[in-house]
Write a protein that holds these residues in place. Structure first.
Motif, short mmCIF file in Angstrom:
data_model
loop_
_atom_site.label_atom_id
_atom_site.label_comp_id
_atom_site.label_asym_id
_atom_site.label_seq_id
_atom_site.Cartn_x
_atom_site.Cartn_y
_atom_site.Cartn_z
N UNK A 14 -27.40 38.50 48.26
CA UNK A 14 -26.23 39.36 48.49
C UNK A 14 -26.59 40.84 48.47
N UNK A 15 -27.41 41.25 47.51
CA UNK A 15 -27.79 42.66 47.42
C UNK A 15 -28.54 43.13 48.65
N UNK A 16 -29.51 42.35 49.09
CA UNK A 16 -30.28 42.69 50.29
C UNK A 16 -29.38 42.67 51.52
N UNK A 17 -28.46 41.71 51.56
CA UNK A 17 -27.52 41.61 52.68
C UNK A 17 -26.68 42.89 52.80
N UNK A 18 -26.16 43.38 51.68
CA UNK A 18 -25.35 44.60 51.71
C UNK A 18 -26.20 45.79 52.16
N UNK A 19 -27.43 45.88 51.67
CA UNK A 19 -28.32 46.98 52.09
C UNK A 19 -28.53 46.96 53.60
N UNK A 20 -28.76 45.78 54.15
CA UNK A 20 -29.02 45.68 55.59
C UNK A 20 -27.76 45.92 56.41
#
Length: 233
Positions: free
Chosen positions: A139-145
């Motif tokens: 989820x964290x990486x998804x939001x960053x991307x």
């Protein structure tokens, strides 16, 4: 835009409440969100279908949760329904699988972000609501991307979870749903768009300001590496 929030008591009470609101798609798009700490997955879908029968043109989605916040109170064993009407905005929503149907592996983050940008983001998109099932660990990486793919569109949402006192009866890590079904391996996305739509998003934290003002001069993702040019550690 108008929003009504109320606690779910029964289908009869819900039917009466929605009829009193006199909702009409002719006046604009309708978004109905259901956040429940009392329903099993199939029961939640049944509730969404019941709402769809009462308000056929509404966009409906929901999540399981450990508890709800209602009228300023943290409450277990509750279900909150939020109804919003938009006179000059459009709403679209979809449940997007995070797993490859054939291999069972998690889909690449960039593929998911690209799909959301293609299907949801328009020139006048002002807000994207995003809810993850608990099994999604990126989820964290998804939001960053997502911030890289469509940096001008604010995103808010959360991670679906299980009810504390009835966890064995729920899917392991919470689920998202709409009137078509539910999933504990998906991302639920809704986009609000409109030339005259305005949005302000914020969040509350348990932190408070101390000391003098400083400048964060280097970071890596959500980690602070240096402050005022000096090593933050």
């Amino acid at each position: 835009m108008f929003t009504w929030n109320f606690q779910y008591i029964s289908k009869a009470r819900l039917s009466s409440t929605l009829k009193q609101l006199n909702l009409s798609a002719e006046q604009g798009d309708i978004l109905i969100r259901i956040h429940t700490a009392i329903h099993l997955a199939d029961e939640a879908v049944d509730l969404a279908r019941f709402v769809k029968e009462l308000v056929p043109k509404a966009v409906i989605f929901g999540t399981s949760c450990m508890a709800v916040i209602n009228k300023g109170n943290y409450a277990l064993n509750r279900c909150i329904i939020s109804v919003s009407t938009f006179s000059e905005a459009t709403v679209c929503s979809e449940v997007i699988p995070i797993m490859d149907e054939y291999t069972g592996t998690v889909l690449p983050v960039d593929m998911l972000c690209g799909q959301i940008k293609k299907e949801f983001v328009r020139d006048n998109t002002k807000l994207i609501l995003t809810f993850f099932s608990g099994q999604y660990k990126d989820a964290g990486h998804f939001v960053d991307r997502c911030n890289d793919f469509f940096p001008s569109v604010p995103m808010t949402g959360g991670i679906a979870s299980c009810a504390q006192n009835n966890q064995d009866d729920f899917s392991d890590d919470g689920f998202v749903f709409n009137e078509k079904g539910w999933s504990d391996r998906a991302i639920l996305v809704a986009a609000l768009s409109g030339d005259k739509l305005e949005n302000l998003s914020s969040f509350a934290t348990g932190a408070r300001v101390i000391g003098d003002e400083s400048e964060i001069t280097d970071t890596f993702r959500n980690c602070i590496l240096s402050i005022n040019g000096k090593n933050a550690s």
